[in-house]
Design a protein around this motif. Structure first.
Motif, short mmCIF file in Angstrom:
data_model
loop_
_atom_site.label_atom_id
_atom_site.label_comp_id
_atom_site.label_asym_id
_atom_site.label_seq_id
_atom_site.Cartn_x
_atom_site.Cartn_y
_atom_site.Cartn_z
N ILE A 161 0.84 -1.20 0.00
CA ILE A 161 0.00 0.00 0.00
C ILE A 161 0.88 1.25 0.00
CG2 ILE A 161 -1.61 1.37 1.39
CD1 ILE A 161 -2.84 -1.36 2.27
N PHE A 162 1.86 1.27 0.89
CA PHE A 162 2.75 2.42 0.94
C PHE A 162 3.47 2.61 -0.39
CE2 PHE A 162 6.88 4.34 1.37
CZ PHE A 162 6.57 5.54 2.00
N GLY A 163 3.99 1.53 -0.95
CA GLY A 163 4.71 1.60 -2.22
C GLY A 163 3.84 2.11 -3.36
N LEU A 164 2.60 1.66 -3.42
CA LEU A 164 1.69 2.14 -4.47
C LEU A 164 1.37 3.62 -4.30
CD1 LEU A 164 -0.77 -0.89 -4.70
CD2 LEU A 164 0.79 -0.09 -6.49
N ILE A 165 1.11 4.03 -3.07
CA ILE A 165 0.83 5.44 -2.82
C ILE A 165 2.03 6.29 -3.20
CG2 ILE A 165 0.45 7.15 -1.00
CD1 ILE A 165 -1.28 5.06 0.43
N TYR A 166 3.21 5.85 -2.78
CA TYR A 166 4.43 6.62 -3.03
C TYR A 166 4.78 6.66 -4.52
CZ TYR A 166 9.15 8.42 -2.21
OH TYR A 166 10.28 9.19 -2.21
N HIS A 202 2.23 8.60 -6.69
CA HIS A 202 2.04 9.98 -6.22
C HIS A 202 0.60 10.24 -5.78
CE1 HIS A 202 6.05 10.93 -7.58
NE2 HIS A 202 5.77 10.38 -8.74
N LEU A 203 0.04 9.26 -5.07
CA LEU A 203 -1.29 9.42 -4.50
C LEU A 203 -1.17 10.13 -3.16
CD1 LEU A 203 -2.67 5.83 -5.18
CD2 LEU A 203 -3.04 7.87 -6.57
#
Length: 143
Positions: A96-101, A104-105
């Motif tokens: 989740i963190f990786g996808l957000i980061y 650029h969410l």
């Protein structure tokens, strides 16, 4: 060390990670009600409408503990869709963190401090100015 000893050590690591990931937002006085979702494996489709991002923990009907160390699975939810499932909360949170980061969410508003802590202190990415609350936590951990 025996294989059984190795498994116990791994179990302890995952248990600690799950505990920290559940406790960190509470320590930072953040509202986790819209982020951590839970459903049972016997239930129908879980309610995922308006879930921008978060983990969905699927537990057995017999699990009554408040922190789920042995869930059936934990799915990563992005824009109300389950993308991928993992056996442990730590793995799902990292994705989740990786996808957000990477995409650029925006961090979930209720968990901004938790994600800032993960980004700036745990992972050392973009070490900018910390909020007072995060600086205090960092100082307490480094002592």
């Amino acid at each position: 060390m025996s294989r059984v000893g190795d498994l116990k050590e791994i179990h302890d690591i995952h248990t600690k990670r799950s505990t920290v990931l559940q406790a960190l937002p509470l320590y930072l006085r953040e509202d986790v009600s819209g982020f951590f979702r839970i459903c049972t494996d016997e239930s129908d489709e879980p309610e995922l409408d308006n879930v921008e991002v978060g983990p969905l923990t699927v537990i057995s009907d017999h699990d009554t503990t408040p922190v789920h160390y042995h869930p059936v699975r934990i799915s990563v939810i992005i824009e109300s869709n389950a993308l991928v499932s993992f056996p442990r909360l730590g793995d799902a949170f990292l994705v989740i963190f990786g996808l957000i980061y990477a995409l650029h969410l925006s961090y979930p508003k209720a968990l901004t401090n938790t994600f800032d802590f993960t980004q700036k202190i745990l992972l050392g990415l973009e070490s900018g100015k910390l909020s007072t609350r995060l600086q205090t936590l960092k100082n307490d951990l480094m002592m």
